[in-house]
Design an enzyme around this catalytic site. Structure first.
Site, PDB file in Angstrom:
ATOM      1  CG  ASP A 145      -1.767   1.237   1.341  1.00 32.12           C
ATOM      2  OD1 ASP A 145      -2.599   1.457   0.450  1.00 32.12           O
ATOM      3  OD2 ASP A 145      -1.584   2.002   2.309  1.00 32.12           O
ATOM      4  CD  GLU A 193      -2.078   2.669  -3.546  1.00 35.34           C
ATOM      5  OE1 GLU A 193      -2.952   3.510  -3.839  1.00 35.34           O
ATOM      6  OE2 GLU A 193      -1.795   2.380  -2.373  1.00 35.34           O
TER       7      GLU A 193
END
Length: 652
Positions: free
Chosen positions: A300, A337
């Site tokens: 993330d 990401e």
């Protein structure tokens, strides 16, 4: 011999404490004298957590560099002092079978749960639990799924099924495999407050959310998925910790106030004590591979991991995960990401990169949405309809060093050499773009369901790794709101206020209350939809596209540099011609997609003199139809209905 509960831990004059081996190295010397560092974690004993031996005794190890004394408080308040070990650790092996609840007392403070707890049966505010840490047995014939072969379904466990558990996901694995997916990507499952959360408020990275089924439930899901040829990827959060329930700062410098993230303090990966902080998160990843059987990770928001060292944490993590995959004998993947358009993320370490396998490509999503809806607010104003979608199909990153009006600066960088398509994950929707885009509305709810036909073709026939959000394959219309279940009333109100400010500013009205159970309940998938007329047809469309992708080398080989595009923004048509490597002897394949709710006729210049054999179509010629012939040396006439798509083999 180990120390039993209720027996005082007796100091010894020897080098190590009772029942504990000292000096488990994090660094291993290479033959040439250089340090390999923690890429060799898979060959070292884990140091974070509680590790039952199988005979009723458990090795406890915790990093608490600021403490002079660490005591284990277990069972019925029995207390055992742990022995100091190198690098700020405290260890002891005591009589504590699986199921024992425990905490640690630090210099008389606490007690606190284990920061590396693998079980929080009573939630993030309760004690930790000793759970099995034995390696997941090998699944016969399972070797993983290479990124180039992945078709990813992003899943939120709590809303995917009526049960809201890992077993509920297992119940629908056949549906996912039947839809053509090869990977189930789980949104974060680390223990979070309450029972409703996206997962990015995790407080204990090693512990798996109890309401989902805990670590045992996740391991069952992995085994069941592997039997169906599906890989399981975890979305992990290594950039911050949740605002409720985390105890890591009680133990050591896990966080730093030298940097800030949108969610608070940053994880300390480059300051004093950061070697062991890095080890903590690396061990989490390796234990997930080894003990649970997961097949990879989505990292993330890596752009929120501030790291000023010459050996970035993300690269160290990727190297350790790949080393563990080799040791286990299966393919594992690390996908970052990041909106940064930074090719270094997927550049090999030998060439100065971080060595991730892939990165989410937000540019593809933004260009696709602008082409479909004309949206221009926020960062969407940085993209040109269809023109930039065509650029994404051939180059991956779109902004890539050009001026971005929303940022008021140049953004990103153009790769020095073309990136292979397997390095970029593309999508039309994901949890962020739906849930943070206003009222959690999906494209299938915002637009006519027919609009999903060109959207599906753009993603699934691209030269990249396709990802879809759960239910997208059949046009799920349930929203995906942001939801929480915080027990702290002040924190809950802060979250409500933050959502009003963030969403209300561009949506123009009050967003749903994240704390309301009804907000969460509204997000559950409706599993009756795939059996209903238009939704069943859309599901069949995904299957047809993926069947063509498997059969046609031009679509299966992910080489964007062999792609040619042509766009006509005036009618809303995009033409993508994909060619296979000459050695594969595959014919070119063209995708002609109309992103408007009106019919259109086009003669794409790239198809001059070409004969087209339909392979799949919606509001267009379908397989079995007569081939489309060129008119002289010109291109054939292609007639498309509203939101029409033609996928055809090209005979040149």
């Amino acid at each position: 011999m180990p120390v039993g509960l209720g027996s005082p831990a007796r100091p010894r004059a020897t080098a190590g404490p009772l029942g504990v081996r000292r000096g488990t190295p994090g660094y291993v010397s290479r033959a040439d004298g250089r340090a390999e560092g923690r890429v060799n974690e898979s060959r070292a004993r884990f140091r974070h957590g509680a590790f039952p031996r199988g005979d009723g005794w458990t090795r406890f190890s915790v990093w608490a560099p600021r403490a002079e004394q660490v005591e284990l408080v277990a069972g019925d308040q029995a207390v055992v002092a742990l022995e100091p070990a190198p690098d700020g650790y405290f260890e002891a092996t005591v009589e504590a079978p699986v199921g024992t609840r425990y905490r640690y007392r630090l210099d008389g403070r606490g007690p606190f749960a284990d920061p590396a707890s693998r079980g929080q049966p009573d939630g993030v505010h309760g004690p930790s639990e000793v759970v099995p840490t034995t390696p997941a047995g090998p699944d016969p014939g399972w070797y993983g799924v290479p990124l180039a072969a992945q078709v990813v379904c992003e899943v939120h466990v709590g809303t995917f099924s009526a049960a809201g558990t890992f077993d509920g996901v297992v119940d629908h694995l056949d549906d996912l495999a039947g839809a053509g997916y090869t990977v189930v990507e789980l949104m974060p499952v680390a223990a979070f407050p309450g029972s409703r959360n996206w997962g990015y408020d995790g407080a204990f990275p090693f512990a798996v959310q109890q309401s989902y089924g805990g670590r045992a439930g996740l391991a069952r899901l992995c085994r069941a998925a592997h039997r169906r040829g599906l890989a399981v990827v975890l979305d992990v959060v290594y950039n911050h910790l949740g605002p409720e329930g985390s105890v890591l700062e009680e133990y050591g410098p896990y966080l730093t106030d030298r940097y800030r993230t949108p969610w608070g303090k940053a994880v300390n990966v480059d300051g004093a004590g950061s070697d062991e902080v890095r080890r903590f998160f690396v061990e989490h990843a390796l234990s997930s591979l080894r003990e649970l059987g997961v097949d990879g990770f989505r990292l993330d928001a890596v752009h929120e991991i501030t790291d000023m060292t010459a050996s970035p944490f993300v690269g160290e993590l990727a190297a350790a995960v790949h080393a563990e995959g080799r040791r286990l004998g299966r393919v594992v993947s690390v996908v970052a990401e990041s909106p940064a358009d930074d090719p270094r993320l997927v550049t090999p370490p030998a060439a100065g990169g971080l060595g991730c396998d892939g990165v989410w490509n937000d540019d593809f999503h933004h260009a696709l949405r602008v082409s479909l809806t004309g949206q221009r607010d926020r960062y969407f104003g940085d993209y040109r309809p269809l023109e930039d979608l065509a650029l994404a199909c051939t180059h991956g990153f779109v902004v890539a060093g050009r001026w971005a009006p929303s940022r008021r600066r140049r953004h990103g960088a153009r790769p020095t050499r073309a990136l292979g398509g397997e390095h970029l994950v593309v999508f039309a929707q994901n949890h962020d773009q739906i849930g943070n885009g206003g009222f959690g509305r999906r494209l299938a709810d915002e637009l006519p369901l027919a609009a999903q036909y060109p959207v599906s073709a753009a993603v699934l026939c691209s030269g990249y790794v396709p990802l879809r959000f759960m239910g997208e394959e059949y046009g799920e219309t349930a929203p995906f709101h942001f939801f929480t279940d915080h027990g702290d009333p002040a924190l809950a109100e802060t979250v409500r206020t933050g959502r009003r400010q963030e969403i209300g500013d561009h949506a123009g009205t009050e967003p749903p209350d994240p704390q309301d159970p009804a907000t969460f309940a509204a997000c559950r998938l409706d599993w009756s939809l795939p059996e209903k007329g238009p939704h069943a047809a859309l599901l069949a469309w995904q299957r047809a596209l993926l069947d063509v992708r498997r059969k046609e080398p031009a679509l299966g080989s992910l080489e964007p540099e062999r792609t040619e595009t042509w766009a006509d923004p005036t009618v809303g048509v995009l033409v993508v011609v994909r060619r296979a490597d000459p050695y594969l002897a595959g014919r070119p394949v063209v995708i002609v997609a109309l992103f408007r709710d009106v019919a259109a006729e086009v003669r794409p210049p790239p198809l001059a003199g070409c004969r087209l054999e339909p392979l799949a179509g919606h509001h267009a010629p379908v397989p079995g139809s007569e081939a489309l012939e060129p008119e002289g040396n010109g291109p054939p006439l292609i007639a498309l209905g509203p939101y029409g798509v033609l996928v055809a083999a090209v005979d040149q």
